[in-house]
Design an enzyme around this catalytic site. Structure first.
Site: not given
Ligand code: BGC
Length: 338
Positions: A64-65, A90, A164, A166, A236, A274, A302
């Site tokens: 994440n950020r 990331h 991560h 999907y 998100d 997340q 996540e």
């Protein structure tokens, strides 16, 4: 580069690369015992280097950020690679998703797996400390994919490792996942600013599109015009998970695909997860078998420390000191709903 095949006693199987720890295929049964590959990805590994929105990959050093890519520890400022607007995302330009891991097969009672190891050098992507990282994937006969993360450092640093992948429980090429239903074990989420950095508060999910305490389709409230939903372009967001005690391995989310009956439960020792509804997928990446992965055709859960924790004193700490061991476990458990 090498691929590893993991199989369990019930026919579940996955293909994992030592590049980025990428899970390229994962086949799970539906309510009639029919298998489908339920993870988005590419046919060849070379596409993962350039075109991938982190399909199937390990994420580090920080999932994440981190706002503006800066933080300080004990008065020293650190500047990380900026790769997402003005922020760090990331792990930076060459994160754990884009490196080769020393990988070996492991086996034990009721599982097959791999162990991946790597030392991320002091200063890599701007982070302090040599970070010695070991990650294992196990595929168990209980239809669980278990991930154990461990890391040590020789200087105080920050760490939050995640995965991560999907998922689309109807099959990776089945289009939208908005008809999947979700339960998320959280009374609160962390609202974000326009650049998706948490503003630092915990907001109650009650009365918002983030309330998944009871089973809800993912799609019902996603375009509701809620300010946070507009910022994320959908889900998100980091959910602050309900925990009986800090570090307990407990349910983060339970996702059900009503059409196939496949279910995915995520359990974690982490305080956050997340939930990302694949809002930035746009169909340009040519997926496995030529599949076009359009907007919201896969979701990620996540597990993580909270985003931007290094700059948010009220969030669970992501600091790791020399002499300590970072440990984190996530379980993705496959099942069927009759
Ligand atoms: C983030 C998204 C980001 C995506 C990249 C997710 O974990 O939350 O904002 O765009 O990763 O594929």
């Amino acid at each position: 580069m090498q691929e590893f095949k993991l199989n369990n006693a019930n026919g579940l199987r996955m293909i994992v690369s030592d590049y980025g720890g990428i899970v390229r295929e994962l086949h799970a049964p539906d309510r009639n015992g029919e298998f489908a590959d339920v993870v988005l990805g590419f046919d060849t590994m070379k596409e993962y280097g350039s075109d991938s929105p982190y399909f199937g990959a390990l994420i580090g050093r920080y999932g994440n950020r981190i706002g503006k890519g800066t933080f300080s520890i004990d008065g020293t400022d650190y500047n990380l690679a900026i790769n997402n607007g003005e922020n760090h995302l990331h792990g930076g330009l060459v994160g754990f998703d884009k490196v080769l891991w020393d990988t070996q097969s492991i086996e034990g009672a009721g599982f097959t797996g791999i162990r991946m190891h790597r030392v991320s050098a002091d200063g890599e992507e701007g982070y302090p400390g040599n970070l010695d990282v070991t990650i294992t994937y196990k595929l168990t006969d209980d239809n669980e994919w278990i991930i154990d993360y461990e890391a040590t450092t020789d200087k105080p640093t920050v760490v939050s490792l995640t995965q991560h992948t999907y998922f689309n429980l109807s099959g990776h090429a089945s289009g939208s996942c908005l008809d999947h239903e979700a339960i998320i074990n959280a009374d609160h989420f962390t609202p974000v600013d326009e650049s998706l950095i948490p503003i630092g508060t915990l907001e109650l999910v009650e009365g918002t599109p983030f309330d998944f305490r009871e089973r809800q389709p993912i799609g019902t409230r996603i375009d509701s015009g809620h300010d946070q939903m507009k910022r994320g372009g959908g889900y998100d967001h980091n959910f602050a998970l309900n925990k009986s005690q800090s570090g307990a391995l407990e349910r983060a989310a339970f996702i059900i695909d009503p059409s196939s009956g496949r279910t995915l439960e995520t359990l974690t020792t982490e305080p956050g997860a997340q939930f990302y509804s694949g809002n930035f997928l746009d169909g340009t990446a040519k997926g496995k078998g030529g599949a076009a992965y359009n907007r919201r055709s896969g979701f990620c859960v996540e597990t993580q420390r909270f985003p931007d924790s290094p700059n948010q004193a009220s969030f669970p700490s992501s600091r790791l000191n020399p002499g300590e061991t970072y440990r984190s476990t996530t379980v993705y458990r496959f099942g069927v709903d009759s």
